[in-house]
Design a protein around this motif. Sequence first.
Motif, PDB file in Angstrom:
ATOM      1  N   GLN A 206      -5.687   2.704  -7.205  1.00 35.29           N
ATOM      2  CA  GLN A 206      -6.328   3.844  -6.365  1.00 35.29           C
ATOM      3  C   GLN A 206      -5.373   3.930  -5.097  1.00 35.29           C
ATOM      4  OE1 GLN A 206     -10.484   3.303  -5.498  1.00 35.29           O
ATOM      5  NE2 GLN A 206     -11.062   3.071  -7.450  1.00 35.29           N
ATOM      6  N   VAL A 207      -4.913   2.988  -4.494  1.00 34.46           N
ATOM      7  CA  VAL A 207      -3.956   3.149  -3.461  1.00 34.46           C
ATOM      8  C   VAL A 207      -2.732   3.809  -3.730  1.00 34.46           C
ATOM      9  CG1 VAL A 207      -2.486   1.851  -1.617  1.00 34.46           C
ATOM     10  CG2 VAL A 207      -4.841   1.172  -2.418  1.00 34.46           C
ATOM     11  N   ASP A 208      -1.852   3.409  -4.955  1.00 29.81           N
ATOM     12  CA  ASP A 208      -0.824   4.022  -5.381  1.00 29.81           C
ATOM     13  C   ASP A 208      -1.134   5.796  -5.519  1.00 29.81           C
ATOM     14  OD1 ASP A 208       0.864   1.856  -5.470  1.00 29.81           O
ATOM     15  OD2 ASP A 208      -0.347   1.105  -7.244  1.00 29.81           O
ATOM     16  N   TRP A 209      -2.534   6.053  -6.122  1.00 31.61           N
ATOM     17  CA  TRP A 209      -2.546   7.486  -6.295  1.00 31.61           C
ATOM     18  C   TRP A 209      -2.969   7.984  -5.093  1.00 31.61           C
ATOM     19  CZ3 TRP A 209      -6.551  10.875  -4.942  1.00 31.61           C
ATOM     20  CH2 TRP A 209      -6.328  12.145  -5.729  1.00 31.61           C
ATOM     21  N   ALA A 210      -3.458   7.522  -3.914  1.00 30.29           N
ATOM     22  CA  ALA A 210      -3.636   8.021  -2.657  1.00 30.29           C
ATOM     23  C   ALA A 210      -2.291   8.428  -1.956  1.00 30.29           C
ATOM     24  CB  ALA A 210      -4.654   7.496  -1.854  1.00 30.29           C
ATOM     25  N   LEU A 211      -1.219   7.299  -2.161  1.00 32.48           N
ATOM     26  CA  LEU A 211      -0.159   7.499  -1.513  1.00 32.48           C
ATOM     27  C   LEU A 211       0.763   8.631  -2.244  1.00 32.48           C
ATOM     28  CD1 LEU A 211       0.896   3.708  -0.851  1.00 32.48           C
ATOM     29  CD2 LEU A 211       0.232   5.334   0.962  1.00 32.48           C
ATOM     30  N   SER A 212       0.729   8.555  -3.472  1.00 37.94           N
ATOM     31  CA  SER A 212       1.564   9.727  -4.329  1.00 37.94           C
ATOM     32  C   SER A 212       0.876  10.972  -3.892  1.00 37.94           C
ATOM     33  CB  SER A 212       1.233   9.445  -5.744  1.00 37.94           C
ATOM     34  OG  SER A 212       0.130   9.892  -6.016  1.00 37.94           O
ATOM     35  N   GLN A 213      -0.366  11.133  -3.277  1.00 39.12           N
ATOM     36  CA  GLN A 213      -0.787  12.442  -2.984  1.00 39.12           C
ATOM     37  C   GLN A 213      -0.282  12.697  -1.454  1.00 39.12           C
ATOM     38  OE1 GLN A 213      -2.016  13.290  -6.195  1.00 39.12           O
ATOM     39  NE2 GLN A 213      -3.140  14.707  -5.024  1.00 39.12           N
ATOM     40  N   MET A 214       0.333  11.896  -0.984  1.00 38.95           N
ATOM     41  CA  MET A 214       0.867  12.203   0.469  1.00 38.95           C
ATOM     42  C   MET A 214       2.506  12.042   0.547  1.00 38.95           C
ATOM     43  SD  MET A 214      -1.866   9.988   3.133  1.00 38.95           S
ATOM     44  CE  MET A 214      -1.867   8.625   1.858  1.00 38.95           C
ATOM     45  N   GLY A 215       2.879  12.056  -1.053  1.00 41.43           N
ATOM     46  CA  GLY A 215       4.203  11.895  -1.210  1.00 41.43           C
ATOM     47  C   GLY A 215       4.951  10.595  -0.877  1.00 41.43           C
ATOM     48  N   MET A 216       4.076   9.499  -0.953  1.00 40.76           N
ATOM     49  CA  MET A 216       4.665   8.155  -0.684  1.00 40.76           C
ATOM     50  C   MET A 216       4.580   7.341  -1.630  1.00 40.76           C
ATOM     51  SD  MET A 216       2.900   7.532   3.300  1.00 40.76           S
ATOM     52  CE  MET A 216       2.826   8.754   4.425  1.00 40.76           C
ATOM     53  N   LEU A 239       4.376 -10.120   3.555  1.00 38.67           N
ATOM     54  CA  LEU A 239       3.904  -9.199   2.391  1.00 38.67           C
ATOM     55  C   LEU A 239       2.554  -8.643   2.710  1.00 38.67           C
ATOM     56  CD1 LEU A 239       4.736 -11.428  -0.573  1.00 38.67           C
ATOM     57  CD2 LEU A 239       6.002  -9.129  -0.185  1.00 38.67           C
ATOM     58  N   LEU A 240       2.177  -7.494   2.078  1.00 37.28           N
ATOM     59  CA  LEU A 240       0.899  -6.922   2.144  1.00 37.28           C
ATOM     60  C   LEU A 240       0.084  -7.091   0.858  1.00 37.28           C
ATOM     61  CD1 LEU A 240       1.619  -3.828   4.318  1.00 37.28           C
ATOM     62  CD2 LEU A 240       0.850  -5.954   5.143  1.00 37.28           C
ATOM     63  N   MET A 241      -1.083  -7.215   0.840  1.00 40.34           N
ATOM     64  CA  MET A 241      -1.730  -6.998  -0.569  1.00 40.34           C
ATOM     65  C   MET A 241      -3.172  -6.252  -0.397  1.00 40.34           C
ATOM     66  SD  MET A 241      -3.055 -10.254  -3.224  1.00 40.34           S
ATOM     67  CE  MET A 241      -4.143 -10.987  -2.136  1.00 40.34           C
ATOM     68  N   VAL A 242      -3.444  -5.484  -1.178  1.00 37.86           N
ATOM     69  CA  VAL A 242      -4.439  -4.397  -1.147  1.00 37.86           C
ATOM     70  C   VAL A 242      -5.377  -5.025  -2.131  1.00 37.86           C
ATOM     71  CG1 VAL A 242      -5.555  -2.368  -1.832  1.00 37.86           C
ATOM     72  CG2 VAL A 242      -3.193  -2.330  -0.789  1.00 37.86           C
ATOM     73  N   VAL A 243      -6.456  -5.510  -1.672  1.00 34.39           N
ATOM     74  CA  VAL A 243      -7.676  -5.991  -2.318  1.00 34.39           C
ATOM     75  C   VAL A 243      -9.145  -5.524  -2.165  1.00 34.39           C
ATOM     76  CG1 VAL A 243      -6.390  -8.249  -2.720  1.00 34.39           C
ATOM     77  CG2 VAL A 243      -8.002  -8.105  -0.755  1.00 34.39           C
ATOM     78  N   PRO A 244     -10.080  -5.777  -2.917  1.00 33.66           N
ATOM     79  CA  PRO A 244     -11.255  -5.200  -2.773  1.00 33.66           C
ATOM     80  C   PRO A 244     -11.968  -6.243  -1.483  1.00 33.66           C
ATOM     81  CG  PRO A 244     -11.137  -5.976  -5.043  1.00 33.66           C
ATOM     82  CD  PRO A 244      -9.829  -6.246  -4.266  1.00 33.66           C
ATOM     83  N   GLU A 245     -12.616  -5.600  -0.570  1.00 36.54           N
ATOM     84  CA  GLU A 245     -13.065  -6.017   0.471  1.00 36.54           C
ATOM     85  C   GLU A 245     -13.793  -7.410   0.699  1.00 36.54           C
ATOM     86  OE1 GLU A 245     -15.327  -4.666   4.801  1.00 36.54           O
ATOM     87  OE2 GLU A 245     -15.665  -3.548   2.847  1.00 36.54           O
ATOM     88  N   HIS A 246     -14.622  -7.827  -0.443  1.00 40.63           N
ATOM     89  CA  HIS A 246     -15.534  -8.780  -0.584  1.00 40.63           C
ATOM     90  C   HIS A 246     -14.643 -10.131  -0.881  1.00 40.63           C
ATOM     91  CE1 HIS A 246     -15.250  -8.347  -4.883  1.00 40.63           C
ATOM     92  NE2 HIS A 246     -15.528  -9.547  -5.026  1.00 40.63           N
ATOM     93  N   ILE A 247     -13.359  -9.769  -1.654  1.00 38.69           N
ATOM     94  CA  ILE A 247     -12.232 -10.805  -1.869  1.00 38.69           C
ATOM     95  C   ILE A 247     -11.678 -11.145  -0.405  1.00 38.69           C
ATOM     96  CG2 ILE A 247     -10.382 -11.427  -3.059  1.00 38.69           C
ATOM     97  CD1 ILE A 247     -11.441  -9.878  -5.215  1.00 38.69           C
ATOM     98  N   ALA A 248     -11.374  -9.968   0.284  1.00 38.54           N
ATOM     99  CA  ALA A 248     -10.506 -10.106   1.597  1.00 38.54           C
ATOM    100  C   ALA A 248     -11.489 -11.070   2.499  1.00 38.54           C
ATOM    101  CB  ALA A 248     -10.277  -9.052   2.182  1.00 38.54           C
TER     102      ALA A 248
END
Length: 306
Positions: A206-216, A239-248
């Motif tokens: 979902q992060v990749d999709w949102a970034l693509s909508q912004m041209g990133m 490094l960064l890692m996108v994860v669900p909040e409960h895991i973070a």
Amino acid sequence: MINHINLNLLRSLQVLLEERHVSRAAARLNLTQSAVSRQLAQLRTLCADPLLVRNGNVLVATPKALGLLDRVNHVLRQTDELFSDVPFDPATWQQEFVFSSSDYVAQFIVPAVVSILTQQAPLVDLSYRLWQPDYLAQIQTTGIDLASTMLPAAPQQLSSIMIGQDNSVCLMRVGHPLMAKTVWKSEDIVRFPHLKITGGGDKDSQVDWALSQMGMCRRIAVKVPFFSVAVNALQSSDLLMVVPEHIAINLTHHAALAFRPLPFETEAHLYWLMWHPKFDQDKAHYWMRENVLKVMKQSPYSIGMI
């Protein structure tokens, strides 16, 4: 002969041999006397024996009929047991049960499930399998009895229970340059390379999709299947890692990591416990999935936010 006989005919034979009286047998069977007489004629043909012969005013069973009665009683008793509602006892339940999930669930949830099995169902062998997205369409052929993963909606053609939901955050090491920023933007997300967990369900598309909508577009510099490897890599790099909040939240309690909400919105993660519908009425499976669900909802490492 078996193709020409049914359980109703066997039941009539049983009652006729016990009563040795057509009228009384008809009353017990809730049938008319003529119907029972027709059944007796059919039974005589099937058995090639008169079964009941008249002796004055009473019917007397033939030797063959007397020999049949015990066997008929045994068959009907087994039939009743076959369809009776046998109580389920986890202490005597014996089978291999295959559970599939992410390695995060395996690390923090499976031990509690093992404890329950050890105490209440000691004959069950629990087998864990790392969940892969393509299992969703093949769950019947994979041998998986129960699975946990995240999906945007309830899985089609499978039975499921929604466990909970949360949102994505960005996880990084304590002291990461981005932690010093009071306000951060989408550009900051793509400025640093990312680490991606490949095992388990879809955690960050979902992060990749949102970034693509912004041209990133972000760079996935490292891919690993397990959270244990990811945690060590994050702590020793930028490094960064996108994860669900409960895991973070949980990982920050166990390692020198920190997280921030994303600077843009994404759809919520929905978590499901799912299984093939053939297990819907299976008492053993119901007992198992109820215990897994209870552990997941009560564990401090799980979502717990329906």
